[in-house]
Design an enzyme around this catalytic site. Structure first.
Site, PDB file in Angstrom:
ATOM      1  N   ARG A  40       0.769  -1.150   0.047  1.00  0.00           N
ATOM      2  CA  ARG A  40      -0.059   0.266  -0.057  1.00  0.00           C
ATOM      3  C   ARG A  40       0.805   1.329   0.002  1.00  0.00           C
ATOM      4  NH1 ARG A  40      -4.745   2.461   0.641  1.00  0.00           N
ATOM      5  NH2 ARG A  40      -4.937   4.338   1.675  1.00  0.00           N
ATOM      6  N   ASP A  92      -0.868   7.956   1.977  1.00  0.00           N
ATOM      7  CA  ASP A  92      -0.632   9.385   2.168  1.00  0.00           C
ATOM      8  C   ASP A  92      -0.945   9.908   3.310  1.00  0.00           C
ATOM      9  OD1 ASP A  92       0.924   9.752  -0.402  1.00  0.00           O
ATOM     10  OD2 ASP A  92      -1.094  10.223  -1.482  1.00  0.00           O
ATOM     11  N   GLU A  93      -0.305  10.569   4.118  1.00  0.00           N
ATOM     12  CA  GLU A  93      -0.534  11.036   5.418  1.00  0.00           C
ATOM     13  C   GLU A  93      -1.872  11.747   5.614  1.00  0.00           C
ATOM     14  OE1 GLU A  93       1.799  13.920   8.764  1.00  0.00           O
ATOM     15  OE2 GLU A  93       2.049  14.361   6.709  1.00  0.00           O
ATOM     16  N   ASP A 135      -6.679  18.216  -5.907  1.00  0.00           N
ATOM     17  CA  ASP A 135      -5.585  17.416  -5.236  1.00  0.00           C
ATOM     18  C   ASP A 135      -4.307  17.986  -5.797  1.00  0.00           C
ATOM     19  OD1 ASP A 135      -3.923  15.087  -4.482  1.00  0.00           O
ATOM     20  OD2 ASP A 135      -5.740  13.797  -4.473  1.00  0.00           O
ATOM     21  N   ARG A 181      -1.122  16.192  -4.563  1.00  0.00           N
ATOM     22  CA  ARG A 181      -0.442  15.156  -4.531  1.00  0.00           C
ATOM     23  C   ARG A 181       0.382  14.628  -5.724  1.00  0.00           C
ATOM     24  NH1 ARG A 181      -4.072  10.908  -1.532  1.00  0.00           N
ATOM     25  NH2 ARG A 181      -5.566  11.731  -2.984  1.00  0.00           N
TER      26      ARG A 181
END
Length: 427
Positions: free
Chosen positions: A251, A254-255, A338, A340
């Site tokens: 997996r 993301d934090e 987003d 990221r």
């Protein structure tokens, strides 16, 4: 009861300023800086990453420790740390040797971390002894991970201690590595399909001019950005990660501090993370290897303040918190859904030598596309079980499935999305 501490007693020691002129980093550096040849076959050929403030040796933009460099500056200003301190790397060697793997020699495969970052104490020992401040950007160690969800899985019989991966105490044995970001700017620009000059200018301007060398020193191609890095947790033998015949359960997470640490139920982050850990343990017990790659990208890399503002906007909007408006409210506040941008994420997988993930515990289309786009094969995709989804997080999961996230079940349509609602702020 004792007397309160006086102001003088509470004050830090006086700052120790070296005085003299401030040396602007926009000026060219010294000729003693080691060369960096990104994508070289060996660490010696590639050269060390030197993020020292000693301009004679410095060969990167930014400084050692990335986001923590500001705390280092604070410690220096307060007089608690000598600016001349050099790390004593005795007994800090990795507990497990990772690589080198063929991907390390491909300048396009890894652009956001230093693949040789865990080995500097050995391969650059001579330069360190000569006074060059070279520091690891990767550290590898051993640990035990204890989670209440794993204990519950043992009690329910889903997991069984074996003394090798999982102990009777409920602790899972892991190898873990911390990785700091090291960006090769030409490679990052190619990865995002933009011009390197435009990338440098945006990084310079959007950080308020924090790093003038981005626009004044095109000869410096490596940047140590002031952002959080990532941590990997390996269940089973780490050497199996690079063997495509060994089953890999993985997996990429993301934090999400609110959920991961404090158990907030507005999202599925902690339940999915702990489910992935359970799957990783099971995979390792079957003779495979499990991997959790944890990145500091809080709130979709928008930050926790922005995330909480979005929570308020979602809960207070007309009609309440509905799945059909889930992404819209984020975009209204942040300007994007987003940030990221998972293009850099596969680098850590390349660092580990991974060419195949047999079981990817993720529903994210962005992560899946980035991994497969990097040439890594993905077999089965594992979604979060319905019973692990908190009631208030149904808004999130339905919105994501409608947006294209993987699901083995039905995709909700527009009418169904309007019906899915979260609770009120004070509910």
């Amino acid at each position: 009861m004792g007397s309160p501490m006086s102001a003088d007693a509470a004050a830090p020691p006086p700052a120790k300023s070296p005085g003299g002129h401030i040396r602007l980093t926009s000026h060219s550096g010294g000729s003693q800086a080691p060369a960096v040849r990104w994508g070289a076959a060996t660490a010696a050929e590639r050269g060390p990453i030197v993020g020292t403030t000693n301009r004679a040796h410095r060969n990167v933009i930014g400084t050692h420790s990335g986001a923590y460099g500001v705390y280092r500056a604070l410690a220096v200003a307060a007089g608690a740390l000598s600016r001349d301190h050099r790390a004593d790397l005795t007994n800090t060697a990795p507990t497990d040797v990772i690589g080198p793997h063929p991907q390390w020699r491909d300048p396009a495969a890894i652009v956001s971390l230093d693949p040789w970052g865990a080995m500097v104490a050995d391969v650059f020992a001579e330069q360190i002894a000569a006074g060059i401040d070279i520091r690891p950007t990767i550290a590898v160690t051993k640990a035990q991970v204890i989670l209440p969800e794993v204990g519950e899985a043992i009690r329910r019989g889903r997991l069984r201690p074996d003394g090798r991966v999982l102990l009777d105490t409920g602790a899972a044995l892991v190898t873990k590595a911390a990785l700091e970001p090291v960006w090769h700017l030409p490679g990052v620009a190619r990865r995002f399909g933009c011009d390197e000059t435009d990338l440098r200018r945006a990084l310079f301007e959007e950080t308020g001019g924090m790093y003038p060398e981005l626009v004044t020193r095109p000869d410096l191609e490596v940047f140590l950005p002031p952002i959080g890095g990532q941590t990997i947790y390996v269940f089973g033998d780490p050497h199996g990660l690079a063997d495509p015949t060994v089953e890999l359960t993985a997996r990429v997470h993301d934090e999400c501090n609110g959920s991961d640490v404090f158990g907030s139920d507005i999202c599925t982050c902690r339940p999915y993370l702990t489910h992935a850990i359970e799957e990783a343990i099971l995979g390792a017990q079957r003779g495979g290897v499990g991997l959790i790659a944890y990145s500091r990208k809080e709130g979709r890399a928008l930050g926790e303040v922005t995330k909480f503002l979005v929570y308020n906007a979602r809960k207070r909007q007309a009609g309440g918190d509905t799945a059909d408006q889930y992404f819209a409210r984020t975009e209204c506040v942040a300007g994007v859904q987003d940030m990221r941008f998972q293009e850099l994420m596969p680098d850590v997988l390349h660092w580990l030598g991974i060419t195949k993930i047999h079981r990817l515990v993720s529903m994210s289309n962005m992560k899946y596309d980035a991994i497969t786009g990097a040439g890594i094969e993905v077999g089965e995709r594992v979604s979060i079980p319905d019973e692990l989804i908190p009631a208030d997080a149904q808004v999130e999961i339905d919105a994501k499935m409608a947006a294209g996230y993987y699901t083995p079940g039905d995709v909700p349509d527009a009418e169904e999305l309007r019906k899915v609602k979260g609770r009120e702020l004070d509910g």
